[in-house]
Design a protein around this motif. Structure first.
Motif, PDB file in Angstrom:
ATOM      1  N   GLY A 181      11.463   8.624  -2.461  1.00 18.83           N
ATOM      2  CA  GLY A 181      11.642   7.674  -1.363  1.00 18.83           C
ATOM      3  C   GLY A 181      10.636   6.540  -1.379  1.00 18.83           C
ATOM      4  O   GLY A 181      10.142   6.123  -0.331  1.00 18.83           O
ATOM      5  N   GLN A 182      10.326   6.016  -2.538  1.00 21.29           N
ATOM      6  CA  GLN A 182       9.287   4.992  -2.667  1.00 21.29           C
ATOM      7  C   GLN A 182       9.646   3.713  -1.904  1.00 21.29           C
ATOM      8  O   GLN A 182       8.801   3.141  -1.221  1.00 21.29           O
ATOM      9  CB  GLN A 182       9.049   4.679  -4.145  1.00 21.29           C
ATOM     10  CG  GLN A 182       7.857   3.795  -4.389  1.00 21.29           C
ATOM     11  CD  GLN A 182       7.574   3.618  -5.880  1.00 21.29           C
ATOM     12  OE1 GLN A 182       8.395   3.962  -6.727  1.00 21.29           O
ATOM     13  NE2 GLN A 182       6.416   3.085  -6.188  1.00 21.29           N
ATOM     14  N   ASP A 183      10.875   3.276  -1.979  1.00 17.72           N
ATOM     15  CA  ASP A 183      11.285   2.060  -1.279  1.00 17.72           C
ATOM     16  C   ASP A 183      11.295   2.270   0.231  1.00 17.72           C
ATOM     17  O   ASP A 183      10.880   1.392   1.000  1.00 17.72           O
ATOM     18  CB  ASP A 183      12.664   1.603  -1.747  1.00 17.72           C
ATOM     19  CG  ASP A 183      12.662   1.105  -3.177  1.00 17.72           C
ATOM     20  OD1 ASP A 183      11.569   0.731  -3.662  1.00 17.72           O
ATOM     21  OD2 ASP A 183      13.732   1.090  -3.803  1.00 17.72           O
ATOM     22  N   LEU A 184      11.748   3.431   0.651  1.00 13.27           N
ATOM     23  CA  LEU A 184      11.748   3.749   2.080  1.00 13.27           C
ATOM     24  C   LEU A 184      10.318   3.849   2.615  1.00 13.27           C
ATOM     25  O   LEU A 184      10.029   3.387   3.720  1.00 13.27           O
ATOM     26  CB  LEU A 184      12.516   5.050   2.332  1.00 13.27           C
ATOM     27  CG  LEU A 184      12.741   5.420   3.785  1.00 13.27           C
ATOM     28  CD1 LEU A 184      13.521   4.325   4.506  1.00 13.27           C
ATOM     29  CD2 LEU A 184      13.472   6.744   3.879  1.00 13.27           C
ATOM     30  N   GLY A 234       5.854   1.672   5.700  1.00 11.20           N
ATOM     31  CA  GLY A 234       4.466   1.208   5.711  1.00 11.20           C
ATOM     32  C   GLY A 234       4.352  -0.229   6.184  1.00 11.20           C
ATOM     33  O   GLY A 234       3.444  -0.579   6.948  1.00 11.20           O
ATOM     34  N   GLY A 235       5.267  -1.068   5.753  1.00  7.12           N
ATOM     35  CA  GLY A 235       5.266  -2.462   6.192  1.00  7.12           C
ATOM     36  C   GLY A 235       5.540  -2.595   7.673  1.00  7.12           C
ATOM     37  O   GLY A 235       4.863  -3.345   8.380  1.00  7.12           O
ATOM     38  N   LEU A 236       6.530  -1.861   8.164  1.00  9.01           N
ATOM     39  CA  LEU A 236       6.849  -1.915   9.594  1.00  9.01           C
ATOM     40  C   LEU A 236       5.715  -1.360  10.451  1.00  9.01           C
ATOM     41  O   LEU A 236       5.415  -1.887  11.529  1.00  9.01           O
ATOM     42  CB  LEU A 236       8.157  -1.166   9.867  1.00  9.01           C
ATOM     43  CG  LEU A 236       9.418  -1.827   9.326  1.00  9.01           C
ATOM     44  CD1 LEU A 236      10.622  -0.931   9.555  1.00  9.01           C
ATOM     45  CD2 LEU A 236       9.631  -3.196   9.949  1.00  9.01           C
ATOM     46  N   ALA A 237       5.072  -0.300   9.972  1.00  7.78           N
ATOM     47  CA  ALA A 237       3.950   0.279  10.716  1.00  7.78           C
ATOM     48  C   ALA A 237       2.781  -0.704  10.791  1.00  7.78           C
ATOM     49  O   ALA A 237       2.171  -0.886  11.853  1.00  7.78           O
ATOM     50  CB  ALA A 237       3.508   1.583  10.071  1.00  7.78           C
ATOM     51  N   LEU A 295       0.823  -1.198   0.000  1.00  6.68           N
ATOM     52  CA  LEU A 295       0.000   0.000   0.000  1.00  6.68           C
ATOM     53  C   LEU A 295       0.867   1.262   0.000  1.00  6.68           C
ATOM     54  O   LEU A 295       0.634   2.192  -0.794  1.00  6.68           O
ATOM     55  CB  LEU A 295      -0.922  -0.003   1.221  1.00  6.68           C
ATOM     56  CG  LEU A 295      -1.854   1.195   1.366  1.00  6.68           C
ATOM     57  CD1 LEU A 295      -2.857   1.215   0.214  1.00  6.68           C
ATOM     58  CD2 LEU A 295      -2.584   1.140   2.692  1.00  6.68           C
ATOM     59  N   ALA A 296       1.871   1.306   0.860  1.00  8.26           N
ATOM     60  CA  ALA A 296       2.748   2.476   0.912  1.00  8.26           C
ATOM     61  C   ALA A 296       3.549   2.635  -0.369  1.00  8.26           C
ATOM     62  O   ALA A 296       3.771   3.759  -0.837  1.00  8.26           O
ATOM     63  CB  ALA A 296       3.688   2.362   2.112  1.00  8.26           C
ATOM     64  N   HIS A 297       3.953   1.526  -0.962  1.00 10.16           N
ATOM     65  CA  HIS A 297       4.697   1.587  -2.222  1.00 10.16           C
ATOM     66  C   HIS A 297       3.810   2.155  -3.328  1.00 10.16           C
ATOM     67  O   HIS A 297       4.250   2.980  -4.135  1.00 10.16           O
ATOM     68  CB  HIS A 297       5.197   0.190  -2.599  1.00 10.16           C
ATOM     69  CG  HIS A 297       6.171   0.182  -3.733  1.00 10.16           C
ATOM     70  ND1 HIS A 297       5.782   0.022  -5.042  1.00 10.16           N
ATOM     71  CD2 HIS A 297       7.523   0.314  -3.744  1.00 10.16           C
ATOM     72  CE1 HIS A 297       6.846   0.042  -5.818  1.00 10.16           C
ATOM     73  NE2 HIS A 297       7.921   0.221  -5.050  1.00 10.16           N
ATOM     74  N   GLY A 298       2.567   1.723  -3.357  1.00 10.09           N
ATOM     75  CA  GLY A 298       1.638   2.225  -4.373  1.00 10.09           C
ATOM     76  C   GLY A 298       1.282   3.680  -4.171  1.00 10.09           C
ATOM     77  O   GLY A 298       1.170   4.447  -5.143  1.00 10.09           O
ATOM     78  N   LEU A 299       1.086   4.079  -2.920  1.00 11.76           N
ATOM     79  CA  LEU A 299       0.715   5.469  -2.648  1.00 11.76           C
ATOM     80  C   LEU A 299       1.862   6.445  -2.882  1.00 11.76           C
ATOM     81  O   LEU A 299       1.626   7.625  -3.156  1.00 11.76           O
ATOM     82  CB  LEU A 299       0.228   5.610  -1.198  1.00 11.76           C
ATOM     83  CG  LEU A 299      -1.121   4.958  -0.885  1.00 11.76           C
ATOM     84  CD1 LEU A 299      -1.428   5.067   0.596  1.00 11.76           C
ATOM     85  CD2 LEU A 299      -2.227   5.593  -1.717  1.00 11.76           C
ATOM     86  N   SER A 300       3.084   5.960  -2.786  1.00  6.41           N
ATOM     87  CA  SER A 300       4.237   6.847  -2.977  1.00  6.41           C
ATOM     88  C   SER A 300       4.841   6.720  -4.371  1.00  6.41           C
ATOM     89  O   SER A 300       5.992   7.101  -4.585  1.00  6.41           O
ATOM     90  CB  SER A 300       5.299   6.555  -1.916  1.00  6.41           C
ATOM     91  OG  SER A 300       5.782   5.234  -2.074  1.00  6.41           O
TER      92      SER A 300
END
Length: 108
Positions: free
Chosen positions: A61-64, A69-72, A51-56
């Motif tokens: 900083g897409q990978d970061l 997002g995964g850790l959260a 989700l975070a990768h898609g939204l960014s």
């Protein structure tokens, strides 16, 4: 010297203090508990990262962002599982045939 672990469990084997017992769990309950407690956080991490990768998308900083997002999502899933998923392995106690002070054993 062998170390011992003390576990307070309800006794269904009428064991006395000092007796050796075997504590076991049903394999199906153990597998279900492992699947929930390891699988859900893993799925949460992967979903949060996706989700975070898609939204960014398109940002530097897409990978970061995916990692964050995964850790959260993982960090949120762990306490929610412990609070809302009541999986118990229900350990069973089985009395063994000898005690620690058994003088008839072949080791004495």
């Amino acid at each position: 010297m062998r170390s011992f672990t003390r576990i307070d469990l309800p006794s269904n084997a009428d064991a006395r203090v000092g007796e050796r017992v075997r504590v076991g769990v049903m394999a199906s309950r153990l597998a279900a508990a492992a699947a929930v407690h390891y699988g859900i956080p893993l799925l949460a991490f992967l979903s949060g990262a996706s989700l975070a990768h898609g939204l960014s998308a398109g940002f530097a900083g897409q990978d970061l962002a995916a990692l964050a997002g995964g850790l959260a999502a993982f960090a949120l899933s762990v306490p929610l599982i412990h609070r809302f998923v009541p999986i118990s392995v229900n350990p069973r106690i089985e009395r063994l045939s000898c005690t620690t002070d058994d003088t008839t054993s072949s080791n004495s």
